[in-house]
Design a protein around this motif. Sequence first.
Motif, PDB file in Angstrom:
ATOM      1  N   THR A   9      66.272   9.904  14.329  1.00  0.00           N
ATOM      2  CA  THR A   9      66.961  11.061  14.885  1.00  0.00           C
ATOM      3  C   THR A   9      66.078  12.290  14.703  1.00  0.00           C
ATOM      4  O   THR A   9      65.328  12.391  13.736  1.00  0.00           O
ATOM      5  CB  THR A   9      68.316  11.299  14.175  1.00  0.00           C
ATOM      6  OG1 THR A   9      68.058  11.475  12.783  1.00  0.00           O
ATOM      7  CG2 THR A   9      69.248  10.140  14.391  1.00  0.00           C
ATOM      8  N   ALA A  10      66.176  13.176  15.631  1.00  0.00           N
ATOM      9  CA  ALA A  10      65.380  14.401  15.559  1.00  0.00           C
ATOM     10  C   ALA A  10      65.999  15.325  14.510  1.00  0.00           C
ATOM     11  O   ALA A  10      67.185  15.623  14.550  1.00  0.00           O
ATOM     12  CB  ALA A  10      65.348  15.077  16.917  1.00  0.00           C
ATOM     13  N   ARG A  11      65.176  15.747  13.570  1.00  0.00           N
ATOM     14  CA  ARG A  11      65.639  16.676  12.532  1.00  0.00           C
ATOM     15  C   ARG A  11      65.030  18.032  12.799  1.00  0.00           C
ATOM     16  O   ARG A  11      63.871  18.137  13.144  1.00  0.00           O
ATOM     17  CB  ARG A  11      65.219  16.186  11.154  1.00  0.00           C
ATOM     18  CG  ARG A  11      65.988  14.949  10.739  1.00  0.00           C
ATOM     19  CD  ARG A  11      65.706  14.596   9.314  1.00  0.00           C
ATOM     20  NE  ARG A  11      66.012  15.734   8.463  1.00  0.00           N
ATOM     21  CZ  ARG A  11      65.589  15.849   7.225  1.00  0.00           C
ATOM     22  NH1 ARG A  11      64.862  14.918   6.684  1.00  0.00           N
ATOM     23  NH2 ARG A  11      65.888  16.900   6.503  1.00  0.00           N
ATOM     24  N   ARG A  12      65.819  19.006  12.583  1.00  0.00           N
ATOM     25  CA  ARG A  12      65.333  20.368  12.742  1.00  0.00           C
ATOM     26  C   ARG A  12      64.775  20.832  11.414  1.00  0.00           C
ATOM     27  O   ARG A  12      65.350  20.596  10.357  1.00  0.00           O
ATOM     28  CB  ARG A  12      66.454  21.278  13.192  1.00  0.00           C
ATOM     29  CG  ARG A  12      66.994  20.876  14.553  1.00  0.00           C
ATOM     30  CD  ARG A  12      68.070  21.779  14.983  1.00  0.00           C
ATOM     31  NE  ARG A  12      67.428  22.951  15.583  1.00  0.00           N
ATOM     32  CZ  ARG A  12      68.069  24.003  16.017  1.00  0.00           C
ATOM     33  NH1 ARG A  12      69.367  24.053  15.897  1.00  0.00           N
ATOM     34  NH2 ARG A  12      67.443  25.011  16.545  1.00  0.00           N
ATOM     35  N   SER A  13      63.674  21.487  11.474  1.00  0.00           N
ATOM     36  CA  SER A  13      63.032  21.987  10.275  1.00  0.00           C
ATOM     37  C   SER A  13      63.768  23.216   9.758  1.00  0.00           C
ATOM     38  O   SER A  13      64.222  24.057  10.531  1.00  0.00           O
ATOM     39  CB  SER A  13      61.580  22.346  10.580  1.00  0.00           C
ATOM     40  OG  SER A  13      60.992  22.980   9.474  1.00  0.00           O
ATOM     41  N   ALA A  14      63.870  23.328   8.460  1.00  0.00           N
ATOM     42  CA  ALA A  14      64.518  24.481   7.843  1.00  0.00           C
ATOM     43  C   ALA A  14      63.516  25.594   7.574  1.00  0.00           C
ATOM     44  O   ALA A  14      63.887  26.653   7.074  1.00  0.00           O
ATOM     45  CB  ALA A  14      65.197  24.064   6.543  1.00  0.00           C
ATOM     46  N   GLY A  16      61.727  27.554   9.693  1.00  0.00           N
ATOM     47  CA  GLY A  16      61.908  28.744  10.533  1.00  0.00           C
ATOM     48  C   GLY A  16      63.039  29.643  10.052  1.00  0.00           C
ATOM     49  O   GLY A  16      62.830  30.841   9.820  1.00  0.00           O
ATOM     50  N   PRO A  17      64.253  29.091   9.875  1.00  0.00           N
ATOM     51  CA  PRO A  17      65.344  29.937   9.382  1.00  0.00           C
ATOM     52  C   PRO A  17      65.077  30.495   7.982  1.00  0.00           C
ATOM     53  O   PRO A  17      65.447  31.634   7.683  1.00  0.00           O
ATOM     54  CB  PRO A  17      66.557  29.003   9.370  1.00  0.00           C
ATOM     55  CG  PRO A  17      66.236  27.958  10.371  1.00  0.00           C
ATOM     56  CD  PRO A  17      64.749  27.793  10.323  1.00  0.00           C
TER      57      PRO A  17
END
Length: 135
Positions: A9-14, A16-17
């Motif tokens: 599954t595609a995970r969003r990197s933390a 940037g936030p």
Amino acid sequence: MSAPAPTPTARRSALGPTILVLLAIAGVLYVIAQIWTEVLWFDQLGFERVFWTEWFAKAAMFGIGFLVMAIAVGLLVWLAYRARSAYVPLTESARNLEPYQRQIEPYKRWFLLAAMVIPGLFFGSSMAGQWQTVL
């Protein structure tokens, strides 16, 4: 026969936030340090009251300007929305726009809020610059 391999599954990197939050915190701390330095400087000279009078005048002028513009724009947008004519799309281009209009409809409150806040910020900032004239 074996079960197919699970797809990752595609995970969003933390990252940037996290960087945005750290930059926001650094910006807030910088502004607080600047204000506190001015407070201490005015206090050292014995003119702390002048500093607070200036800040309260700026804040009051910003608030008044913001409210006047936000209420005026909000009222005019609301009146324009209510006075719009209900029409049956007759042309092909008008019929093509209908699905987009239906998609935007649930967000009309957000658009109204943005239409009120953005000019209010500009007008409030302009009014805050006139604090010396008012005082």
